[in-house]
Design an enzyme around this catalytic site. Structure first.
Site, PDB file in Angstrom:
ATOM      1  N   GLY A  42      23.297  39.005 -24.803  1.00 42.95           N
ATOM      2  CA  GLY A  42      23.392  39.331 -23.385  1.00 42.95           C
ATOM      3  C   GLY A  42      24.641  38.778 -22.726  1.00 42.95           C
ATOM      4  CG  PHE A  43      26.522  38.150 -18.177  1.00 42.61           C
ATOM      5  CD1 PHE A  43      27.896  38.186 -18.339  1.00 42.61           C
ATOM      6  CD2 PHE A  43      26.004  37.497 -17.063  1.00 42.61           C
ATOM      7  CE1 PHE A  43      28.755  37.583 -17.419  1.00 42.61           C
ATOM      8  CE2 PHE A  43      26.840  36.903 -16.138  1.00 42.61           C
ATOM      9  CZ  PHE A  43      28.215  36.939 -16.321  1.00 42.61           C
ATOM     10  CB  ILE A  44      24.354  33.897 -19.910  1.00 42.88           C
ATOM     11  CG1 ILE A  44      24.291  34.261 -18.427  1.00 42.88           C
ATOM     12  CG2 ILE A  44      24.608  32.390 -20.061  1.00 42.88           C
ATOM     13  CD1 ILE A  44      23.102  33.643 -17.700  1.00 42.88           C
ATOM     14  CG  LEU A  65      20.722  31.620 -22.610  1.00 40.54           C
ATOM     15  CD1 LEU A  65      20.627  30.323 -23.406  1.00 40.54           C
ATOM     16  CD2 LEU A  65      22.154  32.153 -22.674  1.00 40.54           C
ATOM     17  CB  ALA A 121      18.554  30.172 -19.590  1.00 41.53           C
ATOM     18  CE1 TYR A 136      14.106  36.084 -15.667  1.00 40.59           C
ATOM     19  CE2 TYR A 136      14.798  35.198 -13.545  1.00 40.59           C
ATOM     20  CZ  TYR A 136      15.033  35.400 -14.889  1.00 40.59           C
ATOM     21  OH  TYR A 136      16.174  34.924 -15.466  1.00 40.59           O
TER      22      TYR A 136
END
Length: 222
Positions: A10-12, A69, A111, A138
Protein backbone atom coordinates in the site's frame (compact mmCIF):
# COMPACT_ATOMS: atom_id res chain seq x y z
CA UNK A 1 17.21 -7.93 10.38
CA UNK A 2 14.41 -9.91 8.83
CA UNK A 3 11.29 -7.76 8.74
CA UNK A 4 7.65 -8.48 7.96
CA UNK A 5 5.52 -5.60 6.66
CA UNK A 6 1.81 -6.43 6.49
CA UNK A 7 -0.01 -4.28 3.97
CA UNK A 8 3.39 -3.52 2.50
CA UNK A 9 2.09 -3.00 -1.05
CA UNK A 10 0.00 0.00 0.00
CA UNK A 11 0.81 3.71 0.12
CA UNK A 12 2.55 3.82 3.50
CA UNK A 13 3.81 0.25 3.30
CA UNK A 14 5.55 0.71 -0.05
CA UNK A 15 7.48 3.71 1.27
CA UNK A 16 8.44 1.70 4.35
CA UNK A 17 9.72 -1.08 2.06
CA UNK A 18 11.85 1.52 0.24
CA UNK A 19 13.32 2.68 3.55
CA UNK A 20 14.08 -0.75 5.00
CA UNK A 21 14.79 -3.08 2.09
CA UNK A 22 18.32 -1.94 1.27
CA UNK A 23 19.77 -3.00 4.62
CA UNK A 24 17.35 -5.71 5.74
CA UNK A 25 15.55 -8.78 4.47
CA UNK A 26 11.97 -7.58 3.94
CA UNK A 27 8.89 -9.78 3.61
CA UNK A 28 5.68 -8.14 2.35
CA UNK A 29 2.34 -9.75 3.20
CA UNK A 30 -0.46 -8.24 1.14
CA UNK A 31 -3.55 -9.57 -0.64
CA UNK A 32 -3.14 -6.88 -3.35
CA UNK A 33 -6.86 -6.05 -3.14
CA UNK A 34 -6.05 -2.49 -4.23
CA UNK A 35 -3.11 -3.37 -6.42
CA UNK A 36 0.49 -2.59 -5.60
CA UNK A 37 2.41 0.65 -5.09
CA UNK A 38 5.75 -1.10 -4.58
CA UNK A 39 8.61 0.56 -6.44
CA UNK A 40 11.58 -1.81 -6.03
CA UNK A 41 12.29 -5.53 -6.05
CA UNK A 42 14.35 -5.84 -2.85
CA UNK A 43 11.73 -7.86 -0.98
CA UNK A 44 9.81 -11.13 -0.96
CA UNK A 45 6.10 -10.68 -1.69
CA UNK A 46 3.62 -13.12 -0.16
CA UNK A 47 0.23 -12.56 -1.82
CA UNK A 48 -1.95 -13.85 1.01
CA UNK A 49 -4.66 -12.61 3.39
CA UNK A 50 -3.94 -11.22 6.86
CA UNK A 51 -7.14 -12.92 8.09
CA UNK A 52 -5.68 -16.37 7.47
CA UNK A 53 -3.58 -17.45 10.45
CA UNK A 54 -1.55 -20.01 8.48
CA UNK A 55 -0.68 -17.36 5.87
CA UNK A 56 0.56 -15.05 8.62
CA UNK A 57 2.56 -17.84 10.27
CA UNK A 58 4.17 -18.68 6.93
CA UNK A 59 5.11 -15.03 6.38
CA UNK A 60 6.49 -14.32 9.84
CA UNK A 61 8.94 -17.22 10.19
CA UNK A 62 12.39 -16.04 11.20
CA UNK A 63 11.36 -12.38 11.42
CA UNK A 64 12.75 -10.07 14.12
CA UNK A 65 10.09 -7.37 13.85
CA UNK A 66 6.65 -6.84 12.31
CA UNK A 67 5.34 -3.54 10.98
CA UNK A 68 1.60 -4.22 10.99
CA UNK A 69 -0.01 -1.87 8.45
CA UNK A 70 -2.59 -4.13 6.81
CA UNK A 71 -6.05 -2.51 6.93
CA UNK A 72 -9.30 -2.02 5.05
CA UNK A 73 -9.01 1.56 3.82
CA UNK A 74 -11.04 4.37 2.26
CA UNK A 75 -13.85 6.31 3.92
CA UNK A 76 -16.41 5.20 1.35
CA UNK A 77 -15.31 1.56 1.43
CA UNK A 78 -15.25 1.48 5.22
CA UNK A 79 -18.75 2.98 5.38
CA UNK A 80 -20.03 0.31 2.97
CA UNK A 81 -18.19 -2.57 4.63
CA UNK A 82 -18.07 -2.03 8.42
CA UNK A 83 -17.93 -5.76 9.23
CA UNK A 84 -15.13 -6.43 6.74
CA UNK A 85 -13.29 -3.44 8.21
CA UNK A 86 -13.56 -4.77 11.76
CA UNK A 87 -12.63 -8.32 10.75
CA UNK A 88 -9.54 -7.22 8.83
CA UNK A 89 -8.33 -5.20 11.82
CA UNK A 90 -9.26 -7.50 14.70
CA UNK A 91 -8.71 -10.93 13.15
CA UNK A 92 -5.61 -9.70 11.34
CA UNK A 93 -4.05 -8.33 14.52
CA UNK A 94 -4.99 -11.47 16.47
CA UNK A 95 -3.17 -13.51 13.82
CA UNK A 96 -0.10 -11.28 13.83
CA UNK A 97 0.17 -11.44 17.63
CA UNK A 98 -0.24 -15.21 17.81
CA UNK A 99 2.19 -15.83 14.99
CA UNK A 100 4.67 -13.41 16.57
CA UNK A 101 4.49 -15.16 19.95
CA UNK A 102 4.91 -18.57 18.34
CA UNK A 103 7.96 -17.43 16.36
CA UNK A 104 9.67 -15.35 19.07
CA UNK A 105 9.32 -12.05 17.19
CA UNK A 106 10.92 -9.25 19.18
CA UNK A 107 8.42 -6.44 18.54
CA UNK A 108 5.35 -5.27 16.65
CA UNK A 109 4.90 -1.72 15.35
CA UNK A 110 1.19 -1.14 14.75
CA UNK A 111 -0.34 1.48 12.46
CA UNK A 112 -3.22 3.02 14.40
CA UNK A 113 -5.01 6.26 13.50
CA UNK A 114 -5.77 9.77 14.74
CA UNK A 115 -9.39 8.80 14.06
CA UNK A 116 -9.58 7.28 17.54
CA UNK A 117 -9.90 10.82 18.93
CA UNK A 118 -13.21 11.18 17.09
CA UNK A 119 -14.86 14.42 16.09
CA UNK A 120 -13.96 16.48 19.13
CA UNK A 121 -13.01 20.14 19.27
CA UNK A 122 -9.32 20.40 20.14
CA UNK A 123 -7.81 23.88 20.33
CA UNK A 124 -4.19 22.83 20.92
CA UNK A 125 -1.73 20.14 19.91
CA UNK A 126 -3.06 16.66 20.57
CA UNK A 127 -1.44 14.81 23.46
CA UNK A 128 -1.46 11.08 24.08
CA UNK A 129 -3.65 11.36 27.19
CA UNK A 130 -6.49 13.17 25.40
CA UNK A 131 -9.86 11.47 25.75
CA UNK A 132 -10.48 9.18 22.79
CA UNK A 133 -13.91 8.89 21.19
CA UNK A 134 -13.78 6.72 18.06
CA UNK A 135 -17.00 6.65 16.07
CA UNK A 136 -16.34 4.77 12.82
CA UNK A 137 -15.88 1.00 12.62
CA UNK A 138 -12.32 1.63 11.42
CA UNK A 139 -11.39 3.85 14.39
CA UNK A 140 -13.15 1.59 16.91
CA UNK A 141 -11.21 -1.42 15.63
CA UNK A 142 -7.94 0.52 15.76
CA UNK A 143 -8.58 1.51 19.39
CA UNK A 144 -9.48 -2.08 20.27
CA UNK A 145 -6.17 -3.25 18.82
CA UNK A 146 -4.23 -0.64 20.79
CA UNK A 147 -5.76 -1.99 24.01
CA UNK A 148 -5.21 -5.59 22.91
CA UNK A 149 -1.55 -4.95 22.14
CA UNK A 150 -1.05 -3.19 25.47
CA UNK A 151 -2.53 -6.23 27.24
CA UNK A 152 -0.28 -8.58 25.29
CA UNK A 153 2.75 -6.65 26.51
CA UNK A 154 1.50 -6.82 30.11
CA UNK A 155 0.76 -10.53 29.99
CA UNK A 156 3.27 -11.94 27.50
CA UNK A 157 5.95 -9.22 27.34
CA UNK A 158 5.75 -8.91 23.55
CA UNK A 159 7.12 -5.44 22.86
CA UNK A 160 4.88 -3.29 20.69
CA UNK A 161 4.12 0.31 19.86
CA UNK A 162 0.97 1.84 18.36
CA UNK A 163 1.41 4.86 16.09
CA UNK A 164 -1.58 7.17 15.63
CA UNK A 165 -0.98 8.45 12.11
CA UNK A 166 -2.46 11.83 11.17
CA UNK A 167 -3.69 12.21 7.57
CA UNK A 168 -0.59 11.17 5.66
CA UNK A 169 -0.02 12.49 2.14
CA UNK A 170 2.60 12.18 -0.56
CA UNK A 171 3.61 10.36 -3.76
CA UNK A 172 1.67 7.15 -4.65
CA UNK A 173 -1.34 8.13 -2.55
CA UNK A 174 -4.76 7.02 -3.73
CA UNK A 175 -6.37 9.83 -5.75
CA UNK A 176 -9.55 9.48 -3.68
CA UNK A 177 -7.73 11.16 -0.79
CA UNK A 178 -8.06 14.89 -0.24
CA UNK A 179 -4.54 16.21 -1.01
CA UNK A 180 -4.09 14.41 -4.37
CA UNK A 181 -7.72 15.25 -5.18
CA UNK A 182 -7.05 18.96 -4.60
CA UNK A 183 -3.94 18.77 -6.81
CA UNK A 184 -5.82 17.02 -9.60
CA UNK A 185 -8.63 19.58 -9.47
CA UNK A 186 -6.12 22.46 -9.54
CA UNK A 187 -4.13 21.00 -12.44
CA UNK A 188 -7.32 20.59 -14.46
CA UNK A 189 -8.42 24.14 -13.68
CA UNK A 190 -11.48 22.82 -11.85
CA UNK A 191 -12.97 24.25 -8.69
CA UNK A 192 -11.31 22.85 -5.56
CA UNK A 193 -14.17 21.32 -3.63
CA UNK A 194 -14.20 21.80 0.15
CA UNK A 195 -17.10 20.30 2.06
CA UNK A 196 -18.77 22.06 4.97
CA UNK A 197 -18.32 25.79 5.58
CA UNK A 198 -14.60 25.84 4.82
CA UNK A 199 -13.63 26.82 8.36
CA UNK A 200 -12.61 23.32 9.48
CA UNK A 201 -8.95 22.40 9.85
CA UNK A 202 -7.01 19.12 9.71
CA UNK A 203 -3.45 18.06 10.39
CA UNK A 204 -1.47 16.46 7.56
CA UNK A 205 1.84 14.61 7.71
CA UNK A 206 4.18 14.11 4.75
CA UNK A 207 4.94 10.47 4.00
CA UNK A 208 8.75 10.82 4.38
CA UNK A 209 8.31 12.26 7.88
CA UNK A 210 5.91 9.44 8.74
CA UNK A 211 8.34 6.75 7.60
CA UNK A 212 11.27 8.37 9.42
CA UNK A 213 9.25 8.55 12.66
CA UNK A 214 8.00 4.97 12.27
CA UNK A 215 11.48 3.51 11.83
CA UNK A 216 12.97 5.70 14.57
CA UNK A 217 10.32 4.60 17.07
CA UNK A 218 10.87 0.96 16.11
CA UNK A 219 14.59 1.37 16.77
CA UNK A 220 13.98 2.95 20.17
CA UNK A 221 11.19 0.59 21.23
CA UNK A 222 12.88 -1.99 23.52
Amino acid sequence: MKILITGGAGFIGSHLVDKLSNDNEVIVLDNLLRGSKLQNNNFNLINKNIKNLNDVKQSIKGCDIVYHLAAFLGVDEVAKNPIETMETECIGTFNVINAALENNVKKIIYASTSGIYGKVDIDKAVEEDFQVSPSSSYAIAKRYNEIYLKSIYSERKLDNFSLRYFNIYGPRQDTRMVIPRFFNQALKGDDIIVYGNGMQTRDFTFIDDTIEATVEIANKCK
